[in-house]
Scaffold this motif. Structure first.
Motif, PDB file in Angstrom:
ATOM      1  N   LEU A 153     -10.207 -58.512  48.284  1.00 41.34           N
ATOM      2  CA  LEU A 153     -11.213 -57.412  47.849  1.00 41.34           C
ATOM      3  C   LEU A 153     -12.199 -58.184  47.080  1.00 41.34           C
ATOM      4  CD1 LEU A 153     -11.524 -54.406  47.130  1.00 41.34           C
ATOM      5  CD2 LEU A 153     -10.528 -54.697  45.110  1.00 41.34           C
ATOM      6  N   ARG A 154     -13.648 -57.904  47.770  1.00 42.23           N
ATOM      7  CA  ARG A 154     -14.603 -58.559  47.232  1.00 42.23           C
ATOM      8  C   ARG A 154     -15.322 -57.364  46.082  1.00 42.23           C
ATOM      9  NH1 ARG A 154     -16.404 -62.974  49.694  1.00 42.23           N
ATOM     10  NH2 ARG A 154     -15.777 -62.780  52.116  1.00 42.23           N
ATOM     11  N   VAL A 155     -15.531 -58.116  44.948  1.00 39.59           N
ATOM     12  CA  VAL A 155     -15.889 -56.907  43.967  1.00 39.59           C
ATOM     13  C   VAL A 155     -17.319 -57.339  43.365  1.00 39.59           C
ATOM     14  CG1 VAL A 155     -13.484 -56.399  43.406  1.00 39.59           C
ATOM     15  CG2 VAL A 155     -14.778 -58.356  42.123  1.00 39.59           C
ATOM     16  N   THR A 156     -18.112 -56.501  42.607  1.00 38.16           N
ATOM     17  CA  THR A 156     -19.324 -56.924  41.992  1.00 38.16           C
ATOM     18  C   THR A 156     -18.965 -57.864  40.582  1.00 38.16           C
ATOM     19  OG1 THR A 156     -19.269 -54.922  40.638  1.00 38.16           O
ATOM     20  CG2 THR A 156     -20.222 -54.884  42.830  1.00 38.16           C
ATOM     21  N   LYS A 157     -20.122 -58.126  40.079  1.00 34.84           N
ATOM     22  CA  LYS A 157     -20.025 -59.029  38.756  1.00 34.84           C
ATOM     23  C   LYS A 157     -19.454 -57.902  37.753  1.00 34.84           C
ATOM     24  CE  LYS A 157     -22.557 -62.710  36.722  1.00 34.84           C
ATOM     25  NZ  LYS A 157     -22.549 -64.004  37.348  1.00 34.84           N
ATOM     26  N   THR A 158     -20.037 -56.737  37.611  1.00 32.38           N
ATOM     27  CA  THR A 158     -19.551 -55.828  36.756  1.00 32.38           C
ATOM     28  C   THR A 158     -18.036 -55.468  36.693  1.00 32.38           C
ATOM     29  OG1 THR A 158     -21.708 -54.877  36.790  1.00 32.38           O
ATOM     30  CG2 THR A 158     -20.344 -53.389  35.488  1.00 32.38           C
ATOM     31  N   ILE A 159     -17.570 -55.246  38.198  1.00 30.26           N
ATOM     32  CA  ILE A 159     -16.094 -54.965  38.085  1.00 30.26           C
ATOM     33  C   ILE A 159     -15.291 -56.177  37.609  1.00 30.26           C
ATOM     34  CG2 ILE A 159     -14.318 -54.655  39.747  1.00 30.26           C
ATOM     35  CD1 ILE A 159     -16.178 -52.865  41.455  1.00 30.26           C
TER      36      ILE A 159
END
Lengths: 205, 346
Positions: A153-159
């Protein structure tokens, strides 16, 4: 459900990996685990331990099932097997790489073994399947589904920051946190569409 | 490092206490040599632990066990000590403690463990079965099978010596006592500490190391011609007078307080030792070992049962006054928790 796992002390790296795999599996499956490998983890409430001790009982009798790693014959292994046979306690006897005939069980001389004793040869690939099948056969509802499907799962920096912030002072991993949130959503999903879809999937598998 | 597994052998001596359940099913209790094989088939779990070789000694009630049975057990073990890794003796629990004490004295310098155990279920058909069943209602879940498996495991791994395996405790033969009222387990240790416990596996205080095989000579003579007198103020001294009249081998006086006695009793005891040459032992339950004078041997620091059996054993070994006093004072097999000071022994 209370499970006791015994793996004789060993220097063999393959057996140590087996022990680690099994201990991780038991924790993920949500069983109440007591075990002994290179040390003893009682893993039971103190009140229960004290109560059993006071009446002269054995903690082994409080277990719902035993799981024994029996690739190398060992005196203590014989002890647990003897108790398992005597009490007909559900027992999974795992062995790898040796023929069944070479294990301690040969000393029973080919007599019919109770159905409570399950003897399984395992490999690195099927160890979890074999063990999970045994745990499920016990019919206890406490066995959780064990996560085994790898999912990238690729996530954002915020996540990523949020996940770290929610889990950094706990014993949960970020993956645990995400799994729990998804489990909660699944439990909350009451629609008929979901129910039909899920049941159809269970039949096909 | 993991231990290398070697198949081991255990000598299994039958001396009662073999009931597999409360009902008298054929083959569920060993009353004669003919039933041994049938009984062993019902407890086949042993074969996973070790090879077992049976010896039949006795199959009746535990209350009828005598020093002749102790001798038979001791001699069987001594004869075969170099062939087995350990021995298990089944025994009715009514008198398992006294047999354990006796064997501790009879089998000194053991090269392997001798573990006594028995069924918590009284032998079917016993005169007192109903009474015993009520007493041990709480233990039916244990059964002899669990006790036997634990005993065999201990016999293969503990240090040499005599001990009793019952429930989840391993208690030294010379330390075993009946538990006080209110304690669930029937047996406790006089010293308060046990040789091992069973939680999941067997946890031993001391495991066996590589002892060399010794030739074991049993010392199984016990002189039972003694009088045991429980001293209480103002009770009749008739038993002491009778002991002198029938020339008992020894007089054992139990006192609960200090070993100072009224003149009449003291005079009788003095007559026994000085004129009739009958050894007199004073067992001081309170632990006080000072005596009015040195002609009497005062012992303390061991259980009452251990003291009586030790006295019978000492008299079975020797009749010399000096040797009797010396042996009674010595801590021979761990029976004394608080040894006598040297100045207390003449």
């Amino acid at each position: 459900m209370r499970i006791y796992f015994f793996g004789p002390p060993t220097e063999r790296s393959d057996l140590k990996r087996t022990y680690d795999t099994l201990l991780s599996l038991f924790r993920r499956a949500g069983v109440e685990l007591s075990y002994q490998t290179d040390h003893l983890e009682i893993g039971l409430p103190k009140e229960l331990v004290d109560r059993v001790d006071a009446r002269g009982g054995m903690l082994l009798d409080e277990m719902h099932a035993l799981i024994l790693e029996g690739s190398v014959p060992n005196q203590e292994l014989g002890f647990f097997l003897a108790h398992a046979l005597a009490t007909k306690k559900p027992t999974l006897f795992l062995y790898a790489g040796v023929r069944e005939q070479d294990t301690l069980l040969k000393y029973l001389g080919g007599e019919r073994l109770p159905s409570s004793l399950v003897i399984k040869r395992y490999t690195k690939e099927n160890l979890e399947d074999v063990t999970l099948a045994f745990l499920r056969s016990l019919g206890q509802k406490e066995i959780r589904e064990v996560p085994r499907i790898k999912f990238t799962l690729r996530v954002t920096k915020t996540i990523e920051k949020y996940l770290w912030w929610k889990t950094h002072n706990t014993d949960k991993t970020k993956a645990d946190f995400i799994r729990e949130k998804l489990e909660e959503m699944i439990q909350a999903e009451k629609s008929e569409e979901w129910k039909r879809f899920f049941e159809k999937g269970e039949e096909e598998s | 490092m993991a231990q290398k597994y070697e198949r081991k052998t255990v000598g299994l001596l039958f001396a009662g206490g073999t009931a597999l359940g409360p009902e008298p099913v054929r083959g569920s209790i060993v009353t004669s040599p003919k039933v041994v094989n049938q009984w062993l088939k019902k407890v086949r779990e042993f074969r996973v632990l070790a090879d077992v070789k049976p010896f039949f000694i006795y199959g009746g009630e535990a209350a009828n066990i005598t020093p002749e049975h102790w001798k038979a057990i001791a001699e069987t073990i001594a004869e075969h000590a170099d062939r087995f890794d350990g021995f298990v003796v089944t025994h009715g629990i009514d008198t398992i403690d006294t047999t354990a004490i006796a064997l501790s004295f009879a089998l000194q310098d053991l090269p392997c463990p001798v573990i006594l155990t028995g069924s918590p279920v009284p032998d079917p058909g016993l005169r007192l079965q109903k009474v015993m069943s009520n007493l041990f209602t709480g233990y039916h879940g244990l059964g002899i099978t669990a006790n036997l498996i634990n005993a065999v495991q201990v016999a293969l791994s503990a240090k040499p010596g005599v001990a009793v395996m019952f429930g989840n405790q391993l208690i030294a033969g010379t330390q075993i006592i009946r538990s006080p009222a209110g304690v669930l387990q029937p047996f406790s240790s006089q010293s308060g500490s046990v040789l091992g416990k069973v939680d999941f596996g067997v946890r031993l205080e001391m495991k066996r190391s590589g002892e060399s095989a010794k030739r074991l000579k049993p010392l199984a003579a016990f002189d039972t011609n003694i009088t045991v007198f429980d001293y209480q103020p103002n009770v009749s001294l008739g038993p002491i007078e009778q002991a002198i009249a029938k020339r008992a081998s020894g007089i054992f006086v139990r006192t609960h307080k200090t070993p100072y006695f009224p003149t009449e009793l003291y005079d009788l005891m003095r007559r026994a030792t000085d004129e009739e040459k009958i050894p007199v032992v004073i067992f001081s339950e309170g632990g006080e070992t000072r005596s009015q004078e040195q002609r009497f041997t005062v012992i303390a620091g061991l259980s009452f049962s251990a003291a009586v059996i030790k006295f019978m054993w000492v008299l079975g070994q020797t009749k010399r006054k000096k040797d009797i006093r010396r042996l009674l004072a010595q801590n021979l097999v761990g029976e004394i928790q608080k040894p006598l000071r040297q100045e207390e022994v003449a």
